[in-house]
Write an enzyme that holds these catalytic residues in place. Structure first.
Site, PDB file in Angstrom:
ATOM      1  N   GLU A 156       0.806  -1.234   0.000  1.00 22.59           N
ATOM      2  CA  GLU A 156       0.000   0.000   0.000  1.00 22.59           C
ATOM      3  C   GLU A 156       0.836   1.279   0.000  1.00 22.59           C
ATOM      4  O   GLU A 156       0.554   2.217   0.749  1.00 22.59           O
ATOM      5  CB  GLU A 156      -0.983  -0.014   1.180  1.00 22.59           C
ATOM      6  N   ASN A 197       2.231  -5.024  -3.198  1.00 23.30           N
ATOM      7  CA  ASN A 197       0.838  -5.381  -2.918  1.00 23.30           C
ATOM      8  C   ASN A 197       0.025  -4.127  -2.625  1.00 23.30           C
ATOM      9  O   ASN A 197       0.488  -3.232  -1.903  1.00 23.30           O
ATOM     10  CB  ASN A 197       0.830  -6.310  -1.684  1.00 23.30           C
ATOM     11  N   HIS A 233     -10.198  -6.751  -2.104  1.00 28.98           N
ATOM     12  CA  HIS A 233     -11.278  -6.588  -1.124  1.00 28.98           C
ATOM     13  C   HIS A 233     -12.391  -5.875  -1.891  1.00 28.98           C
ATOM     14  O   HIS A 233     -12.353  -4.657  -2.066  1.00 28.98           O
ATOM     15  CB  HIS A 233     -10.821  -5.722   0.052  1.00 28.98           C
ATOM     16  N   GLU A 267      -5.802 -10.950  -1.363  1.00 28.04           N
ATOM     17  CA  GLU A 267      -6.605 -10.770  -0.138  1.00 28.04           C
ATOM     18  C   GLU A 267      -8.099 -10.790  -0.475  1.00 28.04           C
ATOM     19  O   GLU A 267      -8.877  -9.959  -0.014  1.00 28.04           O
ATOM     20  CB  GLU A 267      -6.234  -9.441   0.549  1.00 28.04           C
ATOM     21  N   ASP A 269     -11.818 -10.928  -0.638  1.00 25.70           N
ATOM     22  CA  ASP A 269     -13.089 -11.134   0.059  1.00 25.70           C
ATOM     23  C   ASP A 269     -14.136 -10.305  -0.666  1.00 25.70           C
ATOM     24  O   ASP A 269     -13.818  -9.333  -1.327  1.00 25.70           O
ATOM     25  CB  ASP A 269     -13.041 -10.861   1.573  1.00 25.70           C
TER      26      ASP A 269
HETATM   27  C1  XIL Z   1      -5.931  -6.539   8.293  1.00 25.25           C
HETATM   28  C2  XIL Z   1      -6.199  -7.750   9.168  1.00 25.25           C
HETATM   29  O1  XIL Z   1      -7.079  -8.606   8.491  1.00 25.25           O
HETATM   30  C3  XIL Z   1      -6.785  -7.328  10.486  1.00 25.25           C
HETATM   31  O2  XIL Z   1      -6.889  -8.443  11.361  1.00 25.25           O
HETATM   32  C4  XIL Z   1      -5.933  -6.255  11.123  1.00 25.25           C
HETATM   33  O3  XIL Z   1      -6.558  -5.784  12.300  1.00 25.25           O
HETATM   34  C5  XIL Z   1      -5.711  -5.097  10.174  1.00 25.25           C
HETATM   35  O4  XIL Z   1      -5.149  -5.592   8.973  1.00 25.25           O
HETATM   36  N1  XIL Z   1      -4.822  -4.803   3.605  1.00 25.25           N
HETATM   37  C6  XIL Z   1      -3.774  -5.580   4.042  1.00 25.25           C
HETATM   38  C7  XIL Z   1      -3.947  -6.461   5.216  1.00 25.25           C
HETATM   39  O5  XIL Z   1      -2.735  -5.623   3.374  1.00 25.25           O
HETATM   40  O6  XIL Z   1      -2.756  -6.607   5.946  1.00 25.25           O
HETATM   41  C8  XIL Z   1      -5.040  -5.981   6.123  1.00 25.25           C
HETATM   42  O7  XIL Z   1      -5.233  -6.961   7.153  1.00 25.25           O
HETATM   43  C9  XIL Z   1      -6.294  -5.718   5.335  1.00 25.25           C
HETATM   44  C10 XIL Z   1      -6.071  -4.670   4.297  1.00 25.25           C
END
Ligand code: XIL
Length: 570
Positions: A156, A197, A233, A267, A269
């Site tokens: 990020e 990422n 996400h 990631e 979802d």
């Molecule tokens: C999130 C985790 O899922 C949570 O448990 C934590 O509190 C915060 O981070 N992008 C990312 C991940 O790269 O590391 C993040 O994970 C979600 C967003």
């Protein structure tokens, strides 16, 4: 990994299973049994506490996934909480689990502005930050150099505008920190795949353009970057409204692949709470999205990993971040959802061949659609909403032509009652044919006289244009470009959905306009002025003008589209 078939009990055993238990009683292998050379990696982020405490969680993890990512355990604050002090317990436990079950590990993440310990702060000098970063990478990557296959080295680094994010690393080390971190990671684990990422870089947009340029620059500088992680996400609504589209996802993967990096979905979802559908329909739609994503990655040579951000709704981070939702493959009781089967279908290429994700298929072709809205959610995406003092405009679950919502407009007597959704951007149109379509439901209780229902026109006074107008039960074609008024009318049925389609050939002298009602030609006029002196400006849907002091009522509209190519009533 394709041969790493299930070696433990799994989700369809119906409880009482343990990681390492036998496969007896299972009809099928878990998801990892369905990978192929085209898509060899199906992964999940792992919650350290659930891994410790929940036997069913462990069993599913072992059975379904051939790659694991620590959801938090390798983040700086977890693994390196004090200067020189490391806590490897949770990370080691995950790595041990992975090795016991033939899974590879994705390390997440080395350089990120979140979940940094308090001491990694602006109080440090640039050389201290650099030394800490180098020491951190050496220690963490070095420890797992034989056991972590892929590292999310930088996470990020771009903000929502696509600029390099203002982080401790940028402030202290400048933009060179990305290359520095990549080179350091390569030295510590020469065999590991190194990734950048980020989120919101999944489709073609300004941020993915910025990520593309970033990777291009890193490559040009000779920095060791092997992969781009697209977080995914996503909100299922964005697929329903065609803000996220298969063709764009594929084009985006291809352009990154052309830079010489692999693409990983890291990631995944899929939020569904914003879809105004029944719970079962939401999960069915989520399954379609999951199948689409898995299919796209399998079919695109540039994509070789799909990792979900967890696998069970019970442990998902989404509820705390976005509000209650059900974004994953297993529910709160760790029972497989429709999305579970969808992953398998995506991995194997089975299931329906056409991926029809849109709640309004008219929105699919965004290149010729000037405006398109399925009205499924509390977003008036891309347009504007206007109401006068008696007007109301809202997305309504009271009735929908399809999906769960429509646009409900109401207005009562006043000088200029209005309640409409509008969309600009038609200003360049002076020639050609324009199509506007909407599904309309007018309750019998509505008492409208001389109401413009939808159409296109100038965006400034005198607001001339061509509209479908309603007077009582009569639907009229209303040309107001040169003082021309309704030419004929057709009865619009009340209390039911009707498809009204306006087609318009633009010309000052030789224009034509026609209305069809439910596919049947209803009104046509030719040899007329259809082009306002100011040119077309806006498309408007709703109560855009109501003859004053005569009428009140409500009207519902759904699946509005304005296009330069023909549209139907699907
Ligand atoms: C999130 C985790 O899922 C949570 O448990 C934590 O509190 C915060 O981070 N992008 C990312 C991940 O790269 O590391 C993040 O994970 C979600 C967003």
């Amino acid at each position: 990994d394709a041969g790493a078939a299930s070696d433990s009990g799994g989700p369809s055993d119906g409880g009482g299973i343990d990681a390492g238990a036998s496969d007896a009683g299972r009809a099928d292998a878990g998801l990892r049994g369905w990978v192929s050379p085209a898509l060899g990696i199906v992964g999940a982020a792992v919650d350290a506490k659930a891994l410790r405490d929940d036997a069913r969680y462990r069993a599913i993890l072992a059975d379904d996934f051939n790659r694991v990512t620590p959801e938090n355990a390798m983040k700086w604050a977890s693994i390196h909480p004090q200067p020189g002090t490391y806590d490897f317990a949770d990370a080691d436990a995950l790595v041990a689990f992975a090795q016991a079950h033939g899974q590879s590990v994705r390390g997440h993440t080395l350089v990120w502005h979140q979940q940094l310990p308090g001491w990694m702060s602006d109080a440090l000098t640039p050389s201290e930050v650099r030394a800490q970063l180098e020491g951190h990478i050496d220690a963490v990557v070095g420890r797992y150099s034989a056991s972590v296959a892929v590292w999310d080295v930088v996470n990020e680094a771009l903000d929502d505008q696509g600029q390099l994010r203002d982080t401790l690393f940028l402030r202290k080390l400048g933009s060179g920190y990305l290359e520095l971190a990549l080179r350091r990671a390569r030295a510590a684990a020469p065999g590991a795949v190194l990734a950048y990422n980020d989120y919101d870089i999944e489709t073609l947009n300004a941020k993915s353009d910025a990520a593309y340029r970033l990777v291009q620059q890193l490559k040009a500088a000779g920095a060791p970057i092997d992969a781009v992680g697209m977080q995914f996400h996503v909100d299922a609504y964005d697929f329903a409204a065609f803000a996220l589209r298969e063709a764009d996802l594929r084009a985006n993967i291809r352009r990154f692949a052309a830079l010489g990096v692999k693409v990983h979905f890291t990631e995944v979802d899929v939020r569904v709470a914003g879809l105004d559908l029944s719970p079962a329909a939401r999960l069915a739609y989520q399954a379609q999205v999951v199948r689409l994503l898995t299919t796209v990655c399998r079919e695109e040579p540039g994509c070789d990993e799909v990792t979900f951000w967890g696998f069970a709704d019970k442990y998902s981070w989404i509820d705390s971040q976005y509000g209650a939702d059900d974004p994953l493959l297993y529910d709160d009781a760790l029972v497989a959802k429709p999305a579970y089967q969808a992953v398998r279908d995506g991995l194997t290429g089975t299931g329906a061949s056409a991926l029809d994700l849109g709640l309004d298929t008219s929105c699919r072709d965004a290149t010729t659609r000037l405006a398109c809205h399925p009205f499924e959610n509390v977003k008036f995406g891309g347009g504007f909403a206007i109401t006068s003092s008696t007007g109301t405009l809202a997305l309504s679950a009271a009735r929908a032509r399809r999906g769960g919502r429509s646009l409900r407009a109401t207005a009562g007597p006043e000088t200029t009652p209005q309640a409409f959704w509008g969309h600009g951007g038609l200003g360049a149109l002076r020639t050609g044919t324009l199509y506007a379509r909407v599904h309309v439901f007018v309750p019998s209780s509505a008492n409208f006289q001389g109401m413009n229902l939808f159409g296109v026109g100038e965006s400034t006074a005198p607001y001339q244009g061509v509209f479908a107008a309603l007077s009582g039960n009569q639907l009229q074609l209303s040309l107001t470009t040169a003082g021309q008024y309704p030419v004929s009318s057709v009865t619009l049925p009340r209390d039911q959905w009707s498809c009204v389609l306006l087609s318009l050939t633009l010309s000052d002298t030789a224009g034509s306009a026609s209305l069809t009602l439910d596919g049947a030609p209803a009104i046509a006029v030719s040899g007329v002025d259809t082009l306002p002196a100011g040119g077309m400006g806006n498309a408007l849907f709703g109560i855009t003008y109501l003859a004053p002091a005569t009428a009140t009522g409500e009207v519902f509209l759904d699946e509005a589209v304005v296009s330069t190519s023909p549209v139907g009533c699907n």
